[in-house]
Design an enzyme around this catalytic site. Structure first.
Site, PDB file in Angstrom:
ATOM      1  N   SER A 149      31.517  56.760  76.347  1.00  0.00           N
ATOM      2  CA  SER A 149      31.823  56.921  77.755  1.00  0.00           C
ATOM      3  C   SER A 149      30.724  57.716  78.460  1.00  0.00           C
ATOM      4  CB  SER A 149      33.195  57.574  77.909  1.00  0.00           C
ATOM      5  OG  SER A 149      33.646  57.458  79.228  1.00  0.00           O
TER       6      SER A 149
ATOM      7  N   HIS B   7      39.350  52.044  75.418  1.00  0.00           N
ATOM      8  CA  HIS B   7      38.138  52.777  75.778  1.00  0.00           C
ATOM      9  C   HIS B   7      37.578  53.466  74.541  1.00  0.00           C
ATOM     10  CE1 HIS B   7      35.364  54.771  78.407  1.00  0.00           C
ATOM     11  NE2 HIS B   7      35.813  55.973  78.101  1.00  0.00           N
TER      12      HIS B   7
ATOM     13  N   ASP C 248      37.798  47.083  79.530  1.00  0.00           N
ATOM     14  CA  ASP C 248      37.797  48.546  79.621  1.00  0.00           C
ATOM     15  C   ASP C 248      37.904  48.951  81.085  1.00  0.00           C
ATOM     16  OD1 ASP C 248      37.313  51.278  79.460  1.00  0.00           O
ATOM     17  OD2 ASP C 248      35.535  51.087  78.223  1.00  0.00           O
TER      18      ASP C 248
END
Length: 529
Positions: free
Chosen positions: A235, A487, A458
């Site tokens: 991320s 995710h 996502d």
């Protein structure tokens, strides 16, 4: 990106169970000049000499005896490497050196694998324990697994923006069509929060940026005795991993960017957050469709629309009478936002909603209610998130722009839009200079092949961002998990994805420019009690 608490790979999710642009003139350029380059080199040289003295971990970082902790010093301001220093906490479990499928066979050590779970504001201190999970054992045999708390996080020169006890105040509302009075209240709160960041943490908070996180990563590399860096970021960790690739391309050995942020400077961060809100609406629809397919178990509706109406009934009831006096619409929305990150949450959230509507609020209170034991960590994570995103890039300074853009988006994506806006609104009133993001682009042959991973649906880091990351990092490979939306996909339940990660980290092989994997299995049902 709004993901300060819930970031990390699918594997690290399992680990927790065992342990916009604004006007150009409003920003300063990212400091990447001579002074900062020299400062990074000086700090890295010192770190290489000093190394890291690993020993017993602090009580709140404790784990098995194999987990060892230490610190590394980095300059607060890289333009002044002899000035104030801060310490980053680091954790490590050494490579086992044993083939997990054949204990008699030794495995050559390949160095350290450094991991960042994202945020901004998340700590990776417990990452080394992930080697206990079967999907990670091959990697743990060849690499020292290294986690750390980035600047500002936990023990690494922690910052704060408000009294943590304020996070326990509730219940709260979460209107999808906020009134003008509610908007004025949130503007006032955003201004107060932005002021609080500077009042509680000082003007030094301006040095908490993504580009400094990338520089810290190079100092950590040197302190670990690594000539080149092997890194996995999830991320937000993919963003400053990409900045590292831009600033230090010759220092990259291997790099996995899992659930990639869109690094386009025009997206960082205001428009990335708008894109995120739109993507969460699609993921919210995925959850409702899954719940509808299991109506016989949950009784929340036979169509996605019927499930939505069940959720809205719960919202209305909680607005009138909060569950346990602590769970209102805001807490409900926060709990179901987690289901947008990870489909592992789907059975639990569906079960809690079903039980609540049938008269039992206890599961919902457990899942959505406050957690006093973690409130200090939550406040710290939110402070780091805010400081970095606000410092990193220009943001619209007029609430009129925020109001226009989010009102328009909320017509088609009401689920997360306004709660995301309120989360980021302090950046409109940030009292410190903002930077202009680096334009990440590497030339052919400049950077070792990198591996970009993305789930097609996502929500936290929409798929278009991974495509853009792949385009900007020359020679990278993009692995897509089709039809899935959790995710963070490395080391999770998808054997195809894991095979690509293992081949890359263990053998240096990439699957060509692009590869695809089918979706992982849907989560197992959890029936209401």
């Amino acid at each position: 990106m709004r993901a300060a608490v819930l970031l990390g790979t699918a594997g690290s999710l399992l680990l927790t169970a065992v342990v916009a642009t604004a006007p150009a003139g409003s920003a300063q350029a990212y400091s990447s000049g001579w002074a900062e380059r020299r400062g990074t080199a000086v700090a890295a040289e010192r770190a290489a000499v000093d190394g890291i003295r690993f020993g017993t971990c602090a009580e709140d970082e404790d784990g098995p005896a194999t987990l060892r902790c230490g610190t590394v010093k980095v300059p607060l301001d890289y333009a002044h490497p002899d000035g104030e220093q801060i310490e980053l906490t680091v954790s490590r479990v050494r490579a086992t050196g044993k083939d997990p499928e054949n204990a008699e066979r030794s495995v050559p050590r390949q160095g350290a694998l450094v991991y960042n779970p994202g945020g901004p504001g998340a700590s990776g201190m417990y990452f080394p324990l992930i080697g206990m999970i079967p999907e990670w054992k091959r990697i743990a045999s060849a690499y020292d697994l290294v986690g750390y708390a980035p600047r500002g996080v936990a023990r690494s020169a922690p910052i704060s923006c408000q009294d943590p006890k304020l996070l326990l105040k509730g219940p709260t509302q979460s209107p999808t069509n906020p009134s003008e009075a509610y908007k004025k209240e949130r503007v006032a709160r955003a201004k107060a929060y932005a002021r609080g960041c500077v009042e509680r943490s000082g003007r030094a908070i301006r040095h908490f940026t993504s580009v400094n996180n990338a520089r810290d990563l190079d100092v950590l590399r040197a302190a670990l005795g690594e000539r080149k860096l092997t890194f996995m970021g999830a991320s937000y960790g993919t963003y400053f991993g990409a900045l590292y690739a831009e600033l230090f391309p010759s220092h990259v050995r291997r790099m996995v960017l899992d659930s990639a942020v869109n690094p386009d400077p025009a997206k960082v961060w205001y428009r990335n957050n708008l894109d995120q809100s739109a993507a969460f609406e699609r993921r919210w629809a995925d959850f409702r469709a899954w719940t509808a397919r299991h109506d016989k178990v949950y009784g929340l509706g036979r169509t996605a629309e019927e499930v939505r109406r069940s959720y809205e009934r719960a919202r209305a009831r909680l607005a009138a009478e909060p569950a346990g006096g602590v769970v209102g619409p805001g807490q409900l929305q926060g709990a179901f936002l987690q289901a947008g990150y990870y489909d592992d949450y789907w059975p639990h959230r569906a079960q809690a909603l079903s039980a609540y509507l049938k008269g039992d609020p206890k599961p919902l209170i457990r899942q959505a209610g406050p957690h006093p034991d973690s409130v200090k960590e939550q406040e710290n994570g939110k402070a780091v998130y805010t400081a970095i995103e606000c410092n990193d890039a220009p943001w619209p300074r007029s609430f009129h722009t925020w109001d226009r853009d989010n009102t328009r988006l909320a017509r088609t994506a009401p689920f997360e839009t306004w709660s995301n806006a309120w989360m980021n609104l302090p950046c409109a009133y940030w009292p410190l200079p903002r930077q202009r993001p680096l334009d990440v682009r590497t030339l052919p042959g400049e950077l070792a092949p990198t591996l970009v991973l993305a789930a097609e649906r996502d929500a936290a880091t929409p798929y278009a961002g991974a495509v853009e990351m792949h385009r900007r990092l020359s020679g990278s490979a993009l692995v897509t998990e089709l039809g899935a939306g959790s995710h963070g996909i490395a080391g999770g339940s998808n054997a195809c994805v894991n095979a690509h990660v293992d081949a890359y980290l263990l053998e240096g092989r990439v699957p060509g420019p692009r590869a695809a994997c089918g979706p992982h299995k849907e989560p197992a049902l959890k029936a209401p009690r």
